[in-house]
Scaffold this motif. Sequence first.
Motif, PDB file in Angstrom:
ATOM      1  N   GLY A 239       0.865  -0.991   0.083  1.00  0.00           N
ATOM      2  CA  GLY A 239      -0.025  -0.049   0.042  1.00  0.00           C
ATOM      3  C   GLY A 239       0.771   1.152  -0.067  1.00  0.00           C
ATOM      4  N   TYR A 240       0.479   2.367  -0.717  1.00  0.00           N
ATOM      5  CA  TYR A 240       1.295   3.253  -0.929  1.00  0.00           C
ATOM      6  C   TYR A 240       0.589   4.613  -0.419  1.00  0.00           C
ATOM      7  CZ  TYR A 240       5.106   5.798  -3.616  1.00  0.00           C
ATOM      8  OH  TYR A 240       6.085   6.554  -4.060  1.00  0.00           O
ATOM      9  N   MET A 241       1.310   5.474   0.495  1.00  0.00           N
ATOM     10  CA  MET A 241       0.508   6.676   1.056  1.00  0.00           C
ATOM     11  C   MET A 241       1.617   7.731   0.439  1.00  0.00           C
ATOM     12  SD  MET A 241      -0.070   7.708   4.933  1.00  0.00           S
ATOM     13  CE  MET A 241      -0.512   9.446   5.342  1.00  0.00           C
ATOM     14  N   PHE A 242       1.057   8.724  -0.177  1.00  0.00           N
ATOM     15  CA  PHE A 242       1.841   9.874  -0.808  1.00  0.00           C
ATOM     16  C   PHE A 242       2.120  10.749  -0.080  1.00  0.00           C
ATOM     17  CE2 PHE A 242      -0.084   7.378  -4.182  1.00  0.00           C
ATOM     18  CZ  PHE A 242       0.873   6.974  -5.119  1.00  0.00           C
TER      19      PHE A 242
ATOM     20  N   ASN B  61      -5.849  -3.759   2.783  1.00  0.00           N
ATOM     21  CA  ASN B  61      -5.358  -4.630   3.590  1.00  0.00           C
ATOM     22  C   ASN B  61      -3.790  -5.207   3.010  1.00  0.00           C
ATOM     23  OD1 ASN B  61      -5.206  -6.403   5.836  1.00  0.00           O
ATOM     24  ND2 ASN B  61      -5.952  -8.085   4.711  1.00  0.00           N
ATOM     25  N   PRO B  62      -2.974  -4.020   2.851  1.00  0.00           N
ATOM     26  CA  PRO B  62      -1.676  -4.375   2.450  1.00  0.00           C
ATOM     27  C   PRO B  62      -0.946  -4.976   3.516  1.00  0.00           C
ATOM     28  CG  PRO B  62      -1.922  -2.085   3.134  1.00  0.00           C
ATOM     29  CD  PRO B  62      -3.091  -2.667   3.123  1.00  0.00           C
ATOM     30  N   ASP B  63       0.165  -5.462   3.122  1.00  0.00           N
ATOM     31  CA  ASP B  63       0.929  -6.051   4.163  1.00  0.00           C
ATOM     32  C   ASP B  63       2.325  -5.206   4.508  1.00  0.00           C
ATOM     33  OD1 ASP B  63      -0.049  -9.144   4.323  1.00  0.00           O
ATOM     34  OD2 ASP B  63       0.520  -8.667   2.263  1.00  0.00           O
ATOM     35  N   ILE B  64       2.565  -4.241   3.310  1.00  0.00           N
ATOM     36  CA  ILE B  64       3.667  -3.474   3.443  1.00  0.00           C
ATOM     37  C   ILE B  64       3.370  -2.163   3.204  1.00  0.00           C
ATOM     38  CG2 ILE B  64       6.053  -2.943   2.702  1.00  0.00           C
ATOM     39  CD1 ILE B  64       5.951  -6.030   1.605  1.00  0.00           C
ATOM     40  N   LEU B  65       3.516  -1.064   3.989  1.00  0.00           N
ATOM     41  CA  LEU B  65       3.175   0.280   3.564  1.00  0.00           C
ATOM     42  C   LEU B  65       4.312   0.880   3.207  1.00  0.00           C
ATOM     43  CD1 LEU B  65       0.965   1.236   6.818  1.00  0.00           C
ATOM     44  CD2 LEU B  65       0.070   0.949   4.499  1.00  0.00           C
ATOM     45  N   LEU B  66       4.462   1.945   2.052  1.00  0.00           N
ATOM     46  CA  LEU B  66       5.148   2.629   1.570  1.00  0.00           C
ATOM     47  C   LEU B  66       4.747   4.195   1.940  1.00  0.00           C
ATOM     48  CD1 LEU B  66       5.987   1.100  -2.002  1.00  0.00           C
ATOM     49  CD2 LEU B  66       7.095   0.580   0.466  1.00  0.00           C
ATOM     50  N   LEU B  67       5.505   4.879   2.720  1.00  0.00           N
ATOM     51  CA  LEU B  67       5.326   6.249   3.175  1.00  0.00           C
ATOM     52  C   LEU B  67       6.228   7.357   2.759  1.00  0.00           C
ATOM     53  CD1 LEU B  67       4.658   5.313   6.978  1.00  0.00           C
ATOM     54  CD2 LEU B  67       2.893   5.240   5.159  1.00  0.00           C
ATOM     55  N   ASP B  68       5.780   8.040   1.557  1.00  0.00           N
ATOM     56  CA  ASP B  68       6.493   8.903   0.761  1.00  0.00           C
ATOM     57  C   ASP B  68       6.498  10.239   1.458  1.00  0.00           C
ATOM     58  OD1 ASP B  68       8.255  10.411  -0.709  1.00  0.00           O
ATOM     59  OD2 ASP B  68       7.320   9.742  -2.702  1.00  0.00           O
ATOM     60  N   GLU B  69       7.288  10.802   2.488  1.00  0.00           N
ATOM     61  CA  GLU B  69       7.290  11.890   3.193  1.00  0.00           C
ATOM     62  C   GLU B  69       5.978  12.378   3.576  1.00  0.00           C
ATOM     63  OE1 GLU B  69      10.268  14.630   2.592  1.00  0.00           O
ATOM     64  OE2 GLU B  69      11.044  13.729   0.517  1.00  0.00           O
ATOM     65  N   PRO B  70       5.064  11.641   4.218  1.00  0.00           N
ATOM     66  CA  PRO B  70       3.845  11.633   4.642  1.00  0.00           C
ATOM     67  C   PRO B  70       3.380  12.894   5.441  1.00  0.00           C
ATOM     68  CG  PRO B  70       4.344   9.828   5.733  1.00  0.00           C
ATOM     69  CD  PRO B  70       5.525  10.347   4.839  1.00  0.00           C
ATOM     70  N   PHE B  71       4.325  13.472   5.908  1.00  0.00           N
ATOM     71  CA  PHE B  71       4.186  14.475   7.047  1.00  0.00           C
ATOM     72  C   PHE B  71       4.543  15.741   6.508  1.00  0.00           C
ATOM     73  CE2 PHE B  71       5.530  10.631   9.499  1.00  0.00           C
ATOM     74  CZ  PHE B  71       4.249  10.067   9.569  1.00  0.00           C
ATOM     75  N   SER B  72       5.114  16.044   5.346  1.00  0.00           N
ATOM     76  CA  SER B  72       5.913  17.040   4.719  1.00  0.00           C
ATOM     77  C   SER B  72       4.920  18.138   4.742  1.00  0.00           C
ATOM     78  CB  SER B  72       6.696  16.878   3.556  1.00  0.00           C
ATOM     79  OG  SER B  72       5.889  16.300   2.432  1.00  0.00           O
ATOM     80  N   ALA B  73       3.838  18.271   4.393  1.00  0.00           N
ATOM     81  CA  ALA B  73       2.841  19.332   4.347  1.00  0.00           C
ATOM     82  C   ALA B  73       2.329  19.789   5.485  1.00  0.00           C
ATOM     83  CB  ALA B  73       1.915  18.795   3.039  1.00  0.00           C
ATOM     84  N   LEU B  74       2.719  19.506   6.417  1.00  0.00           N
ATOM     85  CA  LEU B  74       2.083  19.865   8.037  1.00  0.00           C
ATOM     86  C   LEU B  74       3.083  20.684   8.621  1.00  0.00           C
ATOM     87  CD1 LEU B  74       0.899  16.178   9.085  1.00  0.00           C
ATOM     88  CD2 LEU B  74      -0.555  17.850   7.724  1.00  0.00           C
ATOM     89  N   ASP B  75       2.332  21.565   9.619  1.00  0.00           N
ATOM     90  CA  ASP B  75       3.122  22.261  10.217  1.00  0.00           C
ATOM     91  C   ASP B  75       3.892  21.544  11.405  1.00  0.00           C
ATOM     92  OD1 ASP B  75       1.647  22.587  12.999  1.00  0.00           O
ATOM     93  OD2 ASP B  75      -0.041  22.873  11.431  1.00  0.00           O
ATOM     94  N   TYR B  76       4.799  21.952  12.100  1.00  0.00           N
ATOM     95  CA  TYR B  76       5.823  21.327  12.834  1.00  0.00           C
ATOM     96  C   TYR B  76       5.087  20.628  13.889  1.00  0.00           C
ATOM     97  CZ  TYR B  76       9.605  19.869  15.852  1.00  0.00           C
ATOM     98  OH  TYR B  76      10.639  19.272  16.759  1.00  0.00           O
ATOM     99  N   GLN B  77       4.346  21.351  14.541  1.00  0.00           N
ATOM    100  CA  GLN B  77       3.472  20.612  15.854  1.00  0.00           C
ATOM    101  C   GLN B  77       2.442  19.647  15.460  1.00  0.00           C
ATOM    102  OE1 GLN B  77       0.931  23.424  18.150  1.00  0.00           O
ATOM    103  NE2 GLN B  77       0.633  21.989  19.748  1.00  0.00           N
TER     104      GLN B  77
END
Length: 250
Positions: A72-75, A145-161
């Motif tokens: 499963g791919y999370m952009f 229902n993936p077994d493996i998650l790919l997370l491509d900088e999933p927090f980069s668009a969020l403010d620090y807190q």
Amino acid sequence: MQQMVNVNDLSQTFYTKDGELEVLKDINFSLDEGQILTLLGPSGCGKSTILNILTKLLNPTSGDVTINGKIGYMFQKDHLLEWRNIMDNITLGLEIQKSKTEQNILQIEKLLKTYGLWEFRNMYPKELSGGMRQRVALIRTLSVNPDILLLDEPFSALDYQTRLLVSDDVYKIIKNENKSAILVTHDISEAISMSDKVVVLSKIPATVKNTYDIDLRKNEDLTPLQTRKVPGFQKYFDILWKELDSYETK
């Protein structure tokens, strides 16, 4: 422990009008079941290219990739459809796969209730905060229902807190749902706090500089935010900082 991903001597060259561009060179790493592995490196070093190869969006120039399980791919961006409510956004993958069964819907409802999104299921993306949108995006990824998650900088668009809070949420979900994951980031603190293993990449053509096992939790159930406060955290930070700084000063 089962090996979920094995990357062996992976290389990638792109051919442009200006000639050959070697992006990856002899990349090697492995992901074990239940692990969170981070690919850490400077921007533009080919981290996302590796994920694209793992999902077969790209064919490597050379090397072998073995994957044991469904991916499963999370952009970086949540890519939620503004005209669909939260439930309909989450079930989109099931619709595409023609697997929107009663059992799968029940599983989604369970995820929404477990991770605090049930009462928002009929709302639309524009009505949610950035952090909540990312949680929805992760549950959408989990819906197939993936077994493996790919997370491509999933927090980069969020403010620090918000980034700190959402990283805690995402970590808990990955561990609670017994998934294995590969995270891409250029944030050293994020890599250390989220990971069981960190693979440090150089500038392009990217090679694996070093691989570090992160041993901070010592069987304690610590969130990423709590892990940042563990005494040994600074030691890892200093090591990884020197690794990345060496590329900048060459």
